[in-house]
Scaffold this motif. Structure first.
Motif, PDB file in Angstrom:
ATOM      1  N   VAL A 246      -2.523  -4.107  -0.114  1.00 27.42           N
ATOM      2  CA  VAL A 246      -3.802  -3.788  -0.752  1.00 27.42           C
ATOM      3  C   VAL A 246      -3.801  -5.306  -1.796  1.00 27.42           C
ATOM      4  CG1 VAL A 246      -5.408  -2.894  -2.484  1.00 27.42           C
ATOM      5  CG2 VAL A 246      -4.012  -1.525  -0.930  1.00 27.42           C
TER       6      VAL A 246
ATOM      7  N   ASP B  70       0.934  -1.206  -0.060  1.00 29.67           N
ATOM      8  CA  ASP B  70       0.107   0.075   0.006  1.00 29.67           C
ATOM      9  C   ASP B  70       0.857   1.212   0.146  1.00 29.67           C
ATOM     10  OD1 ASP B  70      -1.948   1.891   0.324  1.00 29.67           O
ATOM     11  OD2 ASP B  70      -2.767   1.052   1.883  1.00 29.67           O
TER      12      ASP B  70
ATOM     13  N   ARG C 105      -8.168  -4.163   1.959  1.00 27.54           N
ATOM     14  CA  ARG C 105      -6.838  -3.477   2.542  1.00 27.54           C
ATOM     15  C   ARG C 105      -6.742  -4.278   3.985  1.00 27.54           C
ATOM     16  NH1 ARG C 105      -4.997   1.302   0.485  1.00 27.54           N
ATOM     17  NH2 ARG C 105      -6.357   1.775  -1.388  1.00 27.54           N
TER      18      ARG C 105
END
Length: 239
Positions: free
Chosen positions: A230, A137, A177
């Motif tokens: 993610v 991420d 996430r």
């Protein structure tokens, strides 16, 4: 360098791959594989990161992996699966033998023109093809800085929402996430298990690892920390 060379490089780093790469969240598995599925093909199974999640969800898993070193790790970590040598273009399973195919962190290594018909061959009518990628991420500043360090030598761009086409329905996409807890040694294993790092010279690889440790110090990462991910997912049904 050719993609074949990069794909073939993973065997030499199979142990680091197992130690350093993240697992896959259960939510991604639940979204990717229909609950009524019974037999699932894990394509490009690697050391069994996704295989273990599929087994934990109660599926019978056929794990297909081209690298013998990866299969050795797979046999230890997910021995309940049926393990086969094969590729996305040549799956050693009968026609219409699985309810779902899941390919995690590996679809970018296949030739879609050959792999899509092969997935359609092994899937039962109405079966699901799902593609999954764990992506760091980059919205977290230290992770963006880490990627800058990792990509000083090369940058690997991956399409995490590729077209599928052929006899499959229009693909659906989603993402999850989450955070993976690891230590500094596992962070270095994550780095050294990447294809472009495996192919660096020893001098360049050591300089890269020194840069990763310096970044960890500069951002105050302790002995153990969370790396945000993610997980991007695509699925399509065989018409």
């Amino acid at each position: 360098m050719s993609s074949d060379l990069h794909a073939a490089s993973f065997g030499s780093a199979a142990a680091a791959y197992e130690r350093g790469r993240p697992p896959y969240p259960a939510e991604a598995v639940a979204w990717a594989v229909p609950s009524q599925a019974r037999r699932v093909l894990d394509l490009g199974a690697g050391t069994g990161k996704l295989t273990r999640a599929l087994l934990a969800a109660g599926f019978h898993v056929d794990a297909v992996e081209p690298s013998p070193e990866m299969r050795d790790q797979l046999a230890v970590s997910a021995g309940q699966a049926s393990i086969f040598e094969g590729t996305g273009e040549n799956v050693p399973l009968p026609d219409a033998s699985v309810d779902a195919v899941v390919c995690a962190q590996a679809w970018h290594w296949v030739d879609p023109a050959r792999a899509v018909p092969e997935m359609a061959r092994v899937l039962r009518p109405g079966g699901t093809l799902a593609l999954i990628w764990n992506i760091r991420d980059h919205t977290e500043p230290w992770v963006a800085a880490l990627d800058d360090v990792l990509h000083r030598h090369t940058r690997q761009e991956i399409d995490t929402a590729p077209p599928i086409g052929g006899p499959f329905s229009e693909p659906e996409h989603t993402e999850f996430r989450w955070r993976h807890t690891l230590n500094r040694t596992e962070l270095l294993d994550m780095v050294t298990s990447r294809s472009y790092v495996i192919l660096l010279s020893e001098t360049d690889r050591q300089a890269l690892l020194d840069g990763v440790l310096a970044l960890a110090d500069s951002h105050g990462l302790g002995d153990e920390f969370d790396l945000p991910y993610v997980t991007r997912c695509t699925r399509a049904r065989l018409r």
